[in-house]
Enzyme design. Structure first.
Site, PDB file in Angstrom:
ATOM      1  N   ASN A 297     -89.491  18.318  56.674  1.00  0.00           N
ATOM      2  CA  ASN A 297     -90.288  18.027  57.806  1.00  0.00           C
ATOM      3  C   ASN A 297     -91.903  18.086  57.211  1.00  0.00           C
ATOM      4  OD1 ASN A 297     -91.777  17.917  60.099  1.00  0.00           O
ATOM      5  ND2 ASN A 297     -90.752  19.843  61.196  1.00  0.00           N
TER       6      ASN A 297
ATOM      7  N   ARG B  98    -102.221  32.300  63.742  1.00  0.00           N
ATOM      8  CA  ARG B  98    -102.341  32.247  64.909  1.00  0.00           C
ATOM      9  C   ARG B  98    -101.601  33.234  66.172  1.00  0.00           C
ATOM     10  NH1 ARG B  98     -97.519  28.727  67.115  1.00  0.00           N
ATOM     11  NH2 ARG B  98     -96.480  27.874  65.149  1.00  0.00           N
TER      12      ARG B  98
ATOM     13  N   GLU C 134     -88.366  27.420  69.610  1.00  0.00           N
ATOM     14  CA  GLU C 134     -88.693  26.170  70.314  1.00  0.00           C
ATOM     15  C   GLU C 134     -88.634  26.305  71.807  1.00  0.00           C
ATOM     16  OE1 GLU C 134     -89.322  23.321  68.398  1.00  0.00           O
ATOM     17  OE2 GLU C 134     -89.394  24.765  66.840  1.00  0.00           O
TER      18      GLU C 134
ATOM     19  N   ASP D  62     -96.238  32.617  71.080  1.00  0.00           N
ATOM     20  CA  ASP D  62     -95.651  31.293  70.226  1.00  0.00           C
ATOM     21  C   ASP D  62     -96.023  30.117  70.494  1.00  0.00           C
ATOM     22  OD1 ASP D  62     -93.889  30.369  68.025  1.00  0.00           O
ATOM     23  OD2 ASP D  62     -92.119  30.960  68.637  1.00  0.00           O
TER      24      ASP D  62
ATOM     25  N   ASP E 133     -88.362  27.155  61.189  1.00  0.00           N
ATOM     26  CA  ASP E 133     -87.044  27.315  61.622  1.00  0.00           C
ATOM     27  C   ASP E 133     -86.678  26.322  62.658  1.00  0.00           C
ATOM     28  OD1 ASP E 133     -86.671  29.916  60.317  1.00  0.00           O
ATOM     29  OD2 ASP E 133     -88.388  30.864  61.607  1.00  0.00           O
TER      30      ASP E 133
HETATM   31  N1  ATP Z   1     -91.811  14.073  61.220  1.00  0.00           N
HETATM   32  C1  ATP Z   1     -92.041  14.731  62.306  1.00  0.00           C
HETATM   33  N2  ATP Z   1     -93.066  14.521  63.083  1.00  0.00           N
HETATM   34  C2  ATP Z   1     -93.282  15.155  64.066  1.00  0.00           C
HETATM   35  N3  ATP Z   1     -92.320  16.319  64.538  1.00  0.00           N
HETATM   36  C3  ATP Z   1     -91.328  16.593  63.766  1.00  0.00           C
HETATM   37  C4  ATP Z   1     -91.105  15.631  62.514  1.00  0.00           C
HETATM   38  N4  ATP Z   1     -89.966  16.209  62.069  1.00  0.00           N
HETATM   39  C5  ATP Z   1     -89.559  17.388  62.674  1.00  0.00           C
HETATM   40  N5  ATP Z   1     -90.327  17.605  63.508  1.00  0.00           N
HETATM   41  C6  ATP Z   1     -90.414  18.575  64.765  1.00  0.00           C
HETATM   42  O1  ATP Z   1     -91.333  19.773  64.436  1.00  0.00           O
HETATM   43  C7  ATP Z   1     -90.578  20.876  64.909  1.00  0.00           C
HETATM   44  C8  ATP Z   1     -91.092  22.022  64.212  1.00  0.00           C
HETATM   45  O2  ATP Z   1     -90.716  22.001  63.034  1.00  0.00           O
HETATM   46  P1  ATP Z   1     -90.691  23.081  61.787  1.00  0.00           P
HETATM   47  O3  ATP Z   1     -89.849  24.055  62.603  1.00  0.00           O
HETATM   48  O4  ATP Z   1     -90.137  22.779  60.474  1.00  0.00           O
HETATM   49  O5  ATP Z   1     -92.092  23.615  61.515  1.00  0.00           O
HETATM   50  P2  ATP Z   1     -92.921  24.883  62.343  1.00  0.00           P
HETATM   51  O6  ATP Z   1     -92.735  24.838  63.638  1.00  0.00           O
HETATM   52  O7  ATP Z   1     -94.201  24.961  61.724  1.00  0.00           O
HETATM   53  O8  ATP Z   1     -92.060  26.189  61.732  1.00  0.00           O
HETATM   54  P3  ATP Z   1     -91.693  27.653  62.398  1.00  0.00           P
HETATM   55  O9  ATP Z   1     -90.575  27.042  63.160  1.00  0.00           O
HETATM   56  O10 ATP Z   1     -91.123  28.574  61.491  1.00  0.00           O
HETATM   57  O11 ATP Z   1     -92.642  28.062  63.369  1.00  0.00           O
HETATM   58  C9  ATP Z   1     -89.231  20.829  65.036  1.00  0.00           C
HETATM   59  O12 ATP Z   1     -88.629  21.305  66.072  1.00  0.00           O
HETATM   60  C10 ATP Z   1     -88.913  19.293  64.870  1.00  0.00           C
HETATM   61  O13 ATP Z   1     -88.330  18.562  66.070  1.00  0.00           O
END
Ligand code: ATP
Length: 564
Positions: A182, A350, A541, A337, A242
Site C-alpha cells: 500500500n 498523531r 478502520e 484514531d 493493519d
Molecule cells: N493506493 C491506495 N490509495 C489510497 N488508499 C489506499 C490505497 N491502498 C490501500 N488504501 C487504503 O488505505 C487504508 C489504510 O491503509 P494501511 O492500513 O495500509 O495504512 P495506515 O492506515 O497508515 O496504517 P494503520 O492501519 O497501521 O494505522 C486501507 O484501509 C486501504 O483501504
C-alpha cells in the site's frame, strides 16, 4: 586447548576444516547439523566457538570468484569487503581461481547499544572450498553444504506448518508469495522501504514472489476475492498498515474456498502503517527485538516461512459481516484514531497529540454493552454445545454454504437457524466464513451474558497484545488464546484515573486502574445511542455507527512468526 563455549552440534552431518592463509596456525572447523552451524576457531592452541542457530539462517548461495581469491575462510559481514564473487551461473568468473564459495546469510541476535536491549544483525558466513584442482569438484562440495542447509530449513518448516506444500525431491522452498504494497500507508514510504529493506532479504532467502501495488482503497480486497490464490502457497504478505491486512482477510472471506485457504495460507505483515499493532504483537509473542528494527524483524518472519495460529473475530453489524484480527473500538480511543487522520503526516505521534486534545473536551456516549465472560482463558471460545435460547448453530453443511451480502443494505434471513444470509440483489458480493454461535443482532441474549446500560467514555476490544507499536492494550493476550480482551470505561471516571489509564497503555499498567474494567470475553454486543455520535472502528478502520456484535473464532488464520 580450551573451548569458550560448546557448539550445539548433535552429530554433525557435514564437517570441514578451513585454513586462514593470512594467519598462520589458524583454522576454522565448521560443523553443520540440524541445529545449525558451529564455527570453531582454533588459533595458537585456543578454541573459540560460535553457533549460528538454523532458525537464524535465511538462505545460502553458491558463488564463484570474480577477480581474485580471498584469504579468509569465513568472516562476519561487518568486517572489510574481501573480494568480488559472482553467481555460479555467471559468465564473469575468474578462470584462474578454481575455488567455490558458499555464502550463508544469517540474522543473529546481538546486544543493542542501550543496556538490556537486543537487535538482529546480519551476518554472512563465507566458506571457500578449494581442496580440489577442478572448479567443478569444489563447487560440488559447496553444493553439498547448500543442499543440506536448505534441507534442514525445509524440515524445520514442515514440522512447524505441516499443511504447507512441498515437493518431495526439491529442497528449494519454491512456494510463491504474493506481496501487496500500500503506497499510501503510514507516511507514504512503503515503496522505498520495500526496495531498500525487504527485497535484499527476499533475494538472500531465494524467495519467489509477485508484487501488487494497490491503486485505491478496496483494491487488495478485490484482488483476494477475484484472483487465483492457490498459486500463492508461500503466503500473502502486506507491506502497509493493519487496514490493508484487514482488506486481505475480508477479501479471502468473500471466496467460496475460504475455509481451505485459511487452513493452507500463511498471512504476513511488514509494517509501514501508522499503528502496526499486529506486527508488534507477533514479535512480542515470540520475544523478538522488534523496536530496534521493525521491518527487518517482520521480514525475517516471512522469509523463514514459519507460521503460528491467529484468532480472528467475526463482527456483525446491521448490514454487514466483517472479520477482524486486531480491535473494535467505540468512544475515546476510536475518536482519536479517526480524527487524528488529518495530521497523519506527523506519523504515530498523531495519536498522542490528538489524545491530549480530546481529554480537554472529554465526551461520553450512551448505549448498552453486553458480553459473554470467558469460562477459562484458552478455552474461552463459545461452545457450540451450549444451549442458548435463540442461538443459531449451523450444521457443517450450513456452515459451508453460509454467506452474507455486503453489497446489499437489506438482507433477509433465509435459514431457520438464522445465520445464513442471502442478498436481495443477485450480483452482490457474498461474505462466507464461519457461522455465528450467538443470537443475531436485535434478538434477546442468553442469561449468561452480562448487560451494562449507561454512559461510556470508551469501549475498546483487542485480541492480540498491541493496538499500536507503543500501546500494549491487552498485556495477557496470546495470538491464539481464544479471547477478546474487552475494556469498558463508564462516564464518571476521574480525570486522574483516565490520564493514568492513557499513560499506562504504553506499559500495560492501565488494566489495573480504578474505574476501568478489563475483561476476557468470548463475545460482546454494542448498542450505541446513534444520536450521541462518536466513531466505531474495526481494526482501526471507521464503520457506520450502529449496533454491532463480535465473537472469537479461535486460531482461524495462520501468520508468519518466528515461532520456535
Ligand atoms: N493506493 C491506495 N490509495 C489510497 N488508499 C489506499 C490505497 N491502498 C490501500 N488504501 C487504503 O488505505 C487504508 C489504510 O491503509 P494501511 O492500513 O495500509 O495504512 P495506515 O492506515 O497508515 O496504517 P494503520 O492501519 O497501521 O494505522 C486501507 O484501509 C486501504 O483501504
Amino acid at each position: 586447548m580450551e573451548a569458550e563455549e560448546d557448539c550445539i552440534t548433535p552429530s554433525p552431518t557435514l564437517e570441514e576444516t578451513f585454513y586462514i592463509l593470512s594467519k598462520k596456525n589458524s583454522v576454522y572447523r565448521v560443523k553443520l547439523s540440524e541445529k545449525g552451524l558451529c564455527l570453531q576457531k582454533e588459533y595458537n592452541g585456543n578454541v573459540k566457538n560460535e553457533t549460528i542457530a538454523l532458525e537464524d539462517i535465511i538462505g545460502c548461495r553458491c558463488m564463484r570468484s570474480k577477480r581474485f581469491a580471498q584469504k579468509c575462510m569465513w568472516h562476519p559481514s561487518s568486517s572489510k569487503k574481501y573480494h568480488k564473487v559472482v553467481d555460479e551461473n555467471s559468465m564473469e568468473w575468474d578462470e584462474k581461481d578454481v575455488s567455490a564459495y558458499l555464502y550463508i546469510y544469517a540474522y543473529i541476535i546481538k546486544k543493542g547499544k542501550v543496556k538490556s536491549t537486543k537487535k538482529r544483525e546480519r551476518m554472512v558466513i563465507t566458506l571457500r572450498f578449494r581442496s580440489y584442482d577442478k572448479y567443478e569438484d569444489n563447487m560440488r562440495e559447496a553444493q553439498k553444504w547448500k543442499v543440506t542447509i536448505k534441507y534442514y530449513m525445509n524440515t524445520q518448516l514442515k514440522t512447524s506448518f505441516p499443511s504447507c506444500y512441498f515437493t518431495s525431491t526439491d529442497v528449494k522452498i519454491d512456494n510463491k508469495i504474493l506481496m501487496i504494497l500500500n503506497p499510501k500507508s503510514g507516511v507514504g514510504k512503503a515503496r522505498e522501504v520495500f526496495q531498500s529493506k525487504v527485497v535484499p532479504l527476499l533475494t538472500e532467502a531465494d524467495i519467489n514472489y509477485d508484487l501488487h501495488v494497490t491503486r485505491h482503497a478496496h483494491d487488495a480486497r478485490n484482488l483476494m476475492r477475484t484472483q487465483n490464490m492457490w498459486q500463492y502457497m508461500g503466503g500473502i504478505v502486506v507491506i502497509g498498515g493493519d487496514g490493508i491486512l484487514n482488506e486481505v482477510i475480508n477479501g479471502l472471506m468473500e471466496r467460496p474456498d475460504w475455509e481451505t485457504l485459511f487452513q493452507e495460507l500463511k498471512l504476513g505483515i511488514i509494517p509501514s502503517g501508522s499503528g502496526n499493532g499486529l506486527a508488534k504483537s507477533i514479535s512480542y509473542a515470540f520475544n523478538e527485538p522488534y523496536d530496534q528494527s521493525p521491518i527487518l524483524v517482520s521480514a525475517l518472519n516471512i522469509v523463514r516461512g514459519i507460521a503460528t495460529p491467529l484468532d480472528i473475530v467475526r463482527v456483525e453489524t446491521k448490514n454487514q459481516i466483517l472479520f477482524s484480527f486486531l480491535s473494535i473500538g467505540w468512544g475515546l480511543l476510536s475518536d482519536v484514531d479517526i480524527e487524528s487522520e488529518r495530521i497523519r503526516a506527523i506519523g504515530s505521534q498523531r495519536f498522542t497529540v490528538w489524545t491530549v486534545a480530546k481529554l480537554i473536551g472529554l465526551r461520553t456516549y450512551r448505549g448498552t454493552v453486553s458480553y459473554l465472560p470467558v469460562k477459562s482463558e484458552k478455552t474461552c471460545s463459545i461452545s457450540s454445545e451450549e444451549d442458548h435460547d435463540n442461538r443459531s448453530v449451523m450444521s457443517e453443511e450450513g456452515r459451508r454454504d453460509s454467506f452474507y451480502s455486503v453489497g446489499s443494505r437489506k438482507s433477509t434471513y433465509l435459514s431457520a437457524a438464522g445465520s445464513s444470509y442471502e442478498s436481495l440483489r443477485e450480483d452482490a458480493i457474498r461474505t462466507f466464513g464461519p457461522p455465528t454461535n450467538i443470537p443475531p443482532l436485535g434478538q434477546v441474549l442468553p442469561a449468561d451474558w452480562v448487560i451494562i446500560k449507561g454512559e461510556f467514555v470508551l469501549v475498546h476490544a483487542s485480541y492480540p497484545t498491541h493496538l499500536m507499536t507503543d500501546c500494549i492494550f491487552a498485556p495477557s493476550a496470546k495470538l491464539d488464546d481464544g479471547c477478546i480482551w474487552l475494556c469498558v470505561i463508564k462516564s464518571g471516571i476521574s480525570r486522574a484515573h483516565l490520564v493514568q489509564f492513557l499513560l499506562g497503555m504504553s506499559t500495560g499498567t492501565h488494566t489495573n486502574v480504578p474505574q476501568v474494567d478489563f475483561l476476557p470475553v468470548s463475545a460482546f454486543r454494542l448498542e450505541p445511542e446513534i444520536s450521541d455520535g462518536g466513531h466505531l472502528t474495526v481494526d482501526g478502520e471507521l464503520i457506520e455507527l450502529g449496533p454491532l456484535q463480535a465473537e472469537i473464532l479461535p486460531s482461524l488464520a495462520n501468520v508468519f512468526a518466528r515461532a520456535h
